[in-house]
Structures are given as structure tokens and as C-alpha cells.
Design an enzyme around this catalytic site. Sequence first.
Site, PDB file in Angstrom:
ATOM      1  N   CYS A   1      37.059  20.188  15.708  1.00 22.32           N
ATOM      2  CA  CYS A   1      37.950  20.614  14.618  1.00 22.32           C
ATOM      3  C   CYS A   1      38.189  22.116  14.775  1.00 22.32           C
ATOM      4  O   CYS A   1      37.298  22.872  15.138  1.00 22.32           O
ATOM      5  CB  CYS A   1      37.268  20.314  13.286  1.00 22.32           C
ATOM      6  SG  CYS A   1      38.252  20.850  11.902  1.00 22.32           S
TER       7      CYS A   1
ATOM      8  N   LYS B   1      44.269  15.129  -2.156  1.00 20.89           N
ATOM      9  CA  LYS B   1      44.000  14.438  -0.881  1.00 20.89           C
ATOM     10  C   LYS B   1      42.506  14.164  -0.731  1.00 20.89           C
ATOM     11  O   LYS B   1      42.086  13.055  -0.399  1.00 20.89           O
ATOM     12  CB  LYS B   1      44.452  15.309   0.279  1.00 20.89           C
ATOM     13  CG  LYS B   1      43.918  14.904   1.646  1.00 20.89           C
ATOM     14  CD  LYS B   1      44.390  15.781   2.775  1.00 20.89           C
ATOM     15  CE  LYS B   1      43.585  17.024   2.957  1.00 20.89           C
ATOM     16  NZ  LYS B   1      42.341  16.857   3.738  1.00 20.89           N
ATOM     17  N   ASN B   2      41.684  15.176  -1.031  1.00 18.97           N
ATOM     18  CA  ASN B   2      40.254  15.069  -0.746  1.00 18.97           C
ATOM     19  C   ASN B   2      39.488  14.254  -1.784  1.00 18.97           C
ATOM     20  O   ASN B   2      38.289  14.021  -1.611  1.00 18.97           O
ATOM     21  CB  ASN B   2      39.644  16.460  -0.583  1.00 18.97           C
ATOM     22  CG  ASN B   2      40.135  17.119   0.698  1.00 18.97           C
ATOM     23  OD1 ASN B   2      40.729  16.453   1.556  1.00 18.97           O
ATOM     24  ND2 ASN B   2      39.917  18.411   0.824  1.00 18.97           N
TER      25      ASN B   2
ATOM     26  N   ASP C   1      39.034  26.016   1.492  1.00 18.96           N
ATOM     27  CA  ASP C   1      40.385  25.520   1.779  1.00 18.96           C
ATOM     28  C   ASP C   1      41.468  26.417   1.217  1.00 18.96           C
ATOM     29  O   ASP C   1      42.652  26.141   1.424  1.00 18.96           O
ATOM     30  CB  ASP C   1      40.569  24.105   1.224  1.00 18.96           C
ATOM     31  CG  ASP C   1      39.679  23.108   1.922  1.00 18.96           C
ATOM     32  OD1 ASP C   1      39.510  21.995   1.400  1.00 18.96           O
ATOM     33  OD2 ASP C   1      39.132  23.463   2.983  1.00 18.96           O
TER      34      ASP C   1
ATOM     35  N   ARG D   1      49.610  16.786   7.113  1.00 16.19           N
ATOM     36  CA  ARG D   1      48.395  16.008   6.879  1.00 16.19           C
ATOM     37  C   ARG D   1      47.923  16.157   5.436  1.00 16.19           C
ATOM     38  O   ARG D   1      47.306  15.256   4.890  1.00 16.19           O
ATOM     39  CB  ARG D   1      47.287  16.483   7.819  1.00 16.19           C
ATOM     40  CG  ARG D   1      47.505  16.120   9.283  1.00 16.19           C
ATOM     41  CD  ARG D   1      46.258  16.428  10.066  1.00 16.19           C
ATOM     42  NE  ARG D   1      45.107  15.953   9.329  1.00 16.19           N
ATOM     43  CZ  ARG D   1      43.880  16.447   9.455  1.00 16.19           C
ATOM     44  NH1 ARG D   1      43.656  17.426  10.295  1.00 16.19           N
ATOM     45  NH2 ARG D   1      42.871  15.967   8.768  1.00 16.19           N
TER      46      ARG D   1
ATOM     47  N   ARG E   1      31.567  20.848  12.943  1.00 15.13           N
ATOM     48  CA  ARG E   1      31.509  19.949  11.790  1.00 15.13           C
ATOM     49  C   ARG E   1      30.646  18.729  12.099  1.00 15.13           C
ATOM     50  O   ARG E   1      31.130  17.623  12.300  1.00 15.13           O
ATOM     51  CB  ARG E   1      32.921  19.545  11.380  1.00 15.13           C
ATOM     52  CG  ARG E   1      33.727  20.756  10.958  1.00 15.13           C
ATOM     53  CD  ARG E   1      35.103  20.418  10.466  1.00 15.13           C
ATOM     54  NE  ARG E   1      35.065  19.815   9.139  1.00 15.13           N
ATOM     55  CZ  ARG E   1      36.161  19.396   8.501  1.00 15.13           C
ATOM     56  NH1 ARG E   1      37.317  19.470   9.126  1.00 15.13           N
ATOM     57  NH2 ARG E   1      36.085  18.884   7.288  1.00 15.13           N
TER      58      ARG E   1
HETATM   59  C1  EPZ Z   1      35.394  18.446   3.008  1.00 19.85           C
HETATM   60  O1  EPZ Z   1      35.100  18.377   4.393  1.00 19.85           O
HETATM   61  C2  EPZ Z   1      36.907  18.602   2.905  1.00 19.85           C
HETATM   62  N1  EPZ Z   1      37.546  17.441   3.514  1.00 19.85           N
HETATM   63  C3  EPZ Z   1      37.340  19.872   3.625  1.00 19.85           C
HETATM   64  O2  EPZ Z   1      38.744  20.026   3.424  1.00 19.85           O
HETATM   65  C4  EPZ Z   1      36.628  21.055   2.984  1.00 19.85           C
HETATM   66  O3  EPZ Z   1      36.962  22.239   3.671  1.00 19.85           O
HETATM   67  C5  EPZ Z   1      35.102  20.838   3.046  1.00 19.85           C
HETATM   68  O4  EPZ Z   1      34.766  19.591   2.421  1.00 19.85           O
HETATM   69  C6  EPZ Z   1      34.334  21.949   2.337  1.00 19.85           C
HETATM   70  O5  EPZ Z   1      34.724  21.994   0.987  1.00 19.85           O
HETATM   71  C7  EPZ Z   1      37.587  16.286   2.816  1.00 19.85           C
HETATM   72  O6  EPZ Z   1      37.074  16.188   1.714  1.00 19.85           O
HETATM   73  C8  EPZ Z   1      38.303  15.146   3.459  1.00 19.85           C
HETATM   74  P1  EPZ Z   1      31.326  19.483   4.376  1.00 19.85           P
HETATM   75  P2  EPZ Z   1      33.612  17.951   4.867  1.00 19.85           P
HETATM   76  O7  EPZ Z   1      30.587  18.313   4.875  1.00 19.85           O
HETATM   77  O8  EPZ Z   1      33.026  17.028   3.905  1.00 19.85           O
HETATM   78  C9  EPZ Z   1      28.272  21.572   7.307  1.00 19.85           C
HETATM   79  C10 EPZ Z   1      40.977  20.345   4.054  1.00 19.85           C
HETATM   80  O9  EPZ Z   1      41.567  21.333   4.508  1.00 19.85           O
HETATM   81  N2  EPZ Z   1      27.764  20.220   7.521  1.00 19.85           N
HETATM   82  O10 EPZ Z   1      31.280  19.797   2.925  1.00 19.85           O
HETATM   83  O11 EPZ Z   1      33.707  17.526   6.289  1.00 19.85           O
HETATM   84  C11 EPZ Z   1      29.679  21.744   7.836  1.00 19.85           C
HETATM   85  O12 EPZ Z   1      29.646  22.062   9.219  1.00 19.85           O
HETATM   86  C12 EPZ Z   1      39.607  19.975   4.575  1.00 19.85           C
HETATM   87  O13 EPZ Z   1      41.427  19.597   3.154  1.00 19.85           O
HETATM   88  C13 EPZ Z   1      26.615  20.036   8.270  1.00 19.85           C
HETATM   89  O14 EPZ Z   1      26.023  20.982   8.759  1.00 19.85           O
HETATM   90  O15 EPZ Z   1      32.859  19.343   4.794  1.00 19.85           O
HETATM   91  C14 EPZ Z   1      30.213  22.869   6.986  1.00 19.85           C
HETATM   92  O16 EPZ Z   1      29.795  24.106   7.528  1.00 19.85           O
HETATM   93  C15 EPZ Z   1      39.156  20.901   5.690  1.00 19.85           C
HETATM   94  N3  EPZ Z   1      26.147  18.774   8.450  1.00 19.85           N
HETATM   95  C16 EPZ Z   1      29.548  22.648   5.647  1.00 19.85           C
HETATM   96  O17 EPZ Z   1      28.397  21.828   5.915  1.00 19.85           O
HETATM   97  C17 EPZ Z   1      26.768  17.677   7.893  1.00 19.85           C
HETATM   98  O18 EPZ Z   1      26.283  16.548   8.077  1.00 19.85           O
HETATM   99  C18 EPZ Z   1      30.416  21.945   4.616  1.00 19.85           C
HETATM  100  O19 EPZ Z   1      30.907  20.769   5.228  1.00 19.85           O
HETATM  101  C19 EPZ Z   1      27.937  17.886   7.126  1.00 19.85           C
HETATM  102  C20 EPZ Z   1      28.408  19.166   6.948  1.00 19.85           C
END
Ligand code: EPZ
Length: 460
Positions: A115, A20-21, A306, A398, A120
Site C-alpha cells: 500500500c 465508505k469505511n 485520512d 475508490r 500495513r
Molecule cells: C482503516 O484501515 C481505514 N480503512 C483506513 O482508511 C484508515 O487510514 C485506517 O483505518 C486508520 O484509521 C478502512 O477502514 C477500510 P489500521 P486499517 O488497522 O484498518 C498498524 C482510507 O483512506 N497495524 O487501523 O487497515 C497499521 O500498519 C483508508 O479510507 C498493525 O501493525 O488500518 C497502521 O500503522 C486508508 N497490525 C495502524 O496499525 C495490524 O494487524 C492502524 O492501522 C493492523 C494494523
Amino acid sequence: MFVVRGGQPLRGTVAVSGAKNAALPIMAAALALDGPTTLRNVPELADVTTLGQVLQSLGVQCERLPGGVLTLAVDDDQPCLADYELVRRMRASVCVLGPLLGRRKRACVSLPGGCNIGHRPIDLHLKGLRALGAEITVERGYVFAKADRLIGTEIYLGGSFGSTVTGTCNVMTAACFAEGTTTIAAAACEPEVVDLGHFLNRAGAKISGLGTPVLHIKGVERLHGVEHTVIPDRIEAATLMVASAITGGELRITNVCRPHLAAVTDTLRSIGVSIEGSGTTLRVAGHQPLRPCDITALPYPGIPTDVQAQLMALLTQADGISVVNDKVFPDRFLHIPELCRLGANVRREGASGIIAGGRPLSGACVMASDLRASAALLLAALAADGDSVIRRIYHLDRGYERLERKLNVLGADIHRVTDTPENMPQSLLLSADEECEPTVDSTDSPPPPKFLTRARQHAE
Ligand code: EPZ
């Protein structure tokens, strides 16, 4: 809702679907390609459907064909608004921001909103796009971005919780259209980001360093249509591995990319799960007693956040104390109270989940809070004695492709039914005369305070 009758070991062979991701950012990037795109191994699940609707609103014709094939073709490159009504249903819609800015030089994308797994923000996404020369304002719940030109530069994309997966996707895609070379430091190394990079390179981009924290992107004028097969879903694979372990079964899991599962495999072996692999197949058996284990979810190649909830469900069956931390989403613990309803003994101690494992689970009514928590509750219900009901399973839909069908073929007893009193298992209904009488031995209460002291010492 699901009605689950637990207690059956899972046995047989099951194939993992496409990731998915990986599919989501690749679909989004297709809007930046001049020419048709054909994607294979695209999972049939709600998030893919939702992003298809977002892309349709952005002038991209999406057509699902049999056998996991999805075709995308831009027939109008003027729209640039990703509306709140669609984005609020799936935060990953923010992945259209980079492709829109790169190819159409303007974007208006709704902020993703809240979320259940924690805060996030998208500040790193915006930081990277601004570094490329975009003018970005955030108002009325939308990101307004525009850029007459994007100029290659050096960007540090790390945040307080490590790298950002979709942030790297957005900035990497936009940088493909920047003049000159862009270097992204502290880029995400997740396989899904690598798969997007391979897709873009096949379309004519010039990205190097994929899979490492430093990416180099040489800008190009345009990207052409491509055919691409999405990588297997390592999170689904890990979920199936835990399903075998927690039910004491033996599964042959096919269509996996074993290198993507190194941390999960190592952790499950530490817990006492036997795992053998060859090629794209894993054999996972949960015959021997499980051992407690401390786990910390980290950015790739660490244990995926995840999979944290699913591993916690498994550790409730490992006799002893386990400590779970999540450095990516430190508040991703909404599954704890629901696991406790199934009889688990888990406490939140600051940033950690402390599990006093070894107590058998018993069926109960529980409620899913997010995608991976719903998977964890389903796994726990499969291991529990008796009937369970899991509500809000739209979360599961989802991110998993027909998971209950896959599990039922392996011996599970899961029924998807409407949430009505008639569909509630009798075993979960309390009759009037027993409402105040627990059916289990009341001495089976949570451990005395000394347990907490020991757990705290252990956690410290
Ligand atoms: C991706 O989300 C995945 N979703 C998530 O999977 C996954 O948990 C996550 O990466 C971490 O591996 C998709 O790929 C669609 P991040 P993403 O930006 O990109 C912080 C699932 O269950 N952060 O890597 O949104 C954030 O708060 C989903 O399939 C900032 O601070 O996650 C988090 O603590 C859930 N500022 C950390 O970084 C930003 O601008 C990692 O977030 C962006 C993120």
C-alpha cells in the site's frame, strides 16, 4: 485524469455521502447473518463495488437499488475463498476474514499486499482470531483459518501504532459467534467500528463498550438479517471543509455527524477557518488569513490520518511554518512532492512534514498516489492559479462518491477527461523556445539553508 482550473472560491450547499469505511466492514459482516440485509446511505464508489464482487464470490447476492440502498443475502454458505485477484484491488477485503471464521468456521483470504501509505500488516487481526481458538497459517500469500469452535477470551489488540480499525472489526465480528464472553482491550474507537457494532447488535449480537477501548462481546448462536443506515462519511466531510477553507469560500455542509468531526473542527479553527454548526449541518468559511499550525494524526478521537494530506494542502497557504506528523501511518507523505510541483514549499524531515506556507500555488501536472493524497492534490489544484492536471484519479474514485460533480456544483472547474495530449491544457505545455526559460521569477526559489535550520529547530 482531471483538468482543473483553480482560483474559484467554492460557495453553496453540499451533502455528505455515507461512510465508505463503515459500509465496507458492515457489508462483509452481512455474510455472517442468517437472513437478508438492507443497507441505506451506502456510497456509490469503487471500493463498495469491489467488495460486492468479493462477497458474490463468497455466496452473497448483492444488489444495488436506487438511492444508496444495497441489499445482501446469503444464498450459499459454503465458499470460503477470498481470491487474490479481487483482494489485491482492495485491501479492505480482509474484513471478510472475521465474518467467515465466525459464521462458516473456515476462511481462506488473500493477504492484502502492499500500500502506498505505508506498511500495513494484519498481525493483530490474526493474533485476535487465534486467541479465539482459530488455527491460522499463512502461506502462498493466503491466510488459512479454521475453527471447530470459537471460545470467548480476553484479547489485547493494541499495536505499535495504536489500535487497528479493521482488526477490531474482524475480531469483534468473529467473537459474536464464540462460546462465552470475549473482552477486547485496546479496541479501535473509530465511529465506523461503532457503526458496525450497532449493525451487529441490531442483528442479535450482544456487544457493549462500543466507542471505548474495551469491548465486551457475549457469543450467540446466530445473527439474523437487519436493515441499517450507514453513518455519514466524516472523512468526506472533512475534505469538503478543507475545500471551503483552501478556496476562500463558504460552504454549507449537510448530513454530517458533528461529534465525529471534533478534532478536525478544532484544528481548522486553530488555522483560522470559521466554522459554525447546528444539528447535522456545518457552515465553513475561509475568508480570513490562514495561520500555521502543527498537527499530528492519531487514532480516534484524534485528527484522522485520512485527513492529514488534505490539512497539509491547506497549510501550504498559511503564512509561516507548520509541522505535520502522522502517528498512524508515519510514511503517509507521498503527496509532499506532488504538492511541491504545485508550488508548495514542503520538506520531509524525518518523520515530519515541514511546511513553509504562504506561497500561492500555481497549476501543474501532478500524479495521485493514494486515495487521500488524490483528494489533497485536488484541493490544492482548486486553490492554485491556472490549470492543473491530476493523473491516476482512479485512486479518488475508490473513496469519494462523485466528488468532482459535488465540487463543480459549488463553483469548481473540474473536468474528467481521458489522458491524451489533446486534453492537456495549453498553459501546461512548454513550447520548444521556452523549454529552458522558467516563467516565474527564478529568485522565487526555495528559502536559503537558514530556513531549514529554523525548521529543524522548530521540529525539534
Ligand atoms: C482503516 O484501515 C481505514 N480503512 C483506513 O482508511 C484508515 O487510514 C485506517 O483505518 C486508520 O484509521 C478502512 O477502514 C477500510 P489500521 P486499517 O488497522 O484498518 C498498524 C482510507 O483512506 N497495524 O487501523 O487497515 C497499521 O500498519 C483508508 O479510507 C498493525 O501493525 O488500518 C497502521 O500503522 C486508508 N497490525 C495502524 O496499525 C495490524 O494487524 C492502524 O492501522 C493492523 C494494523
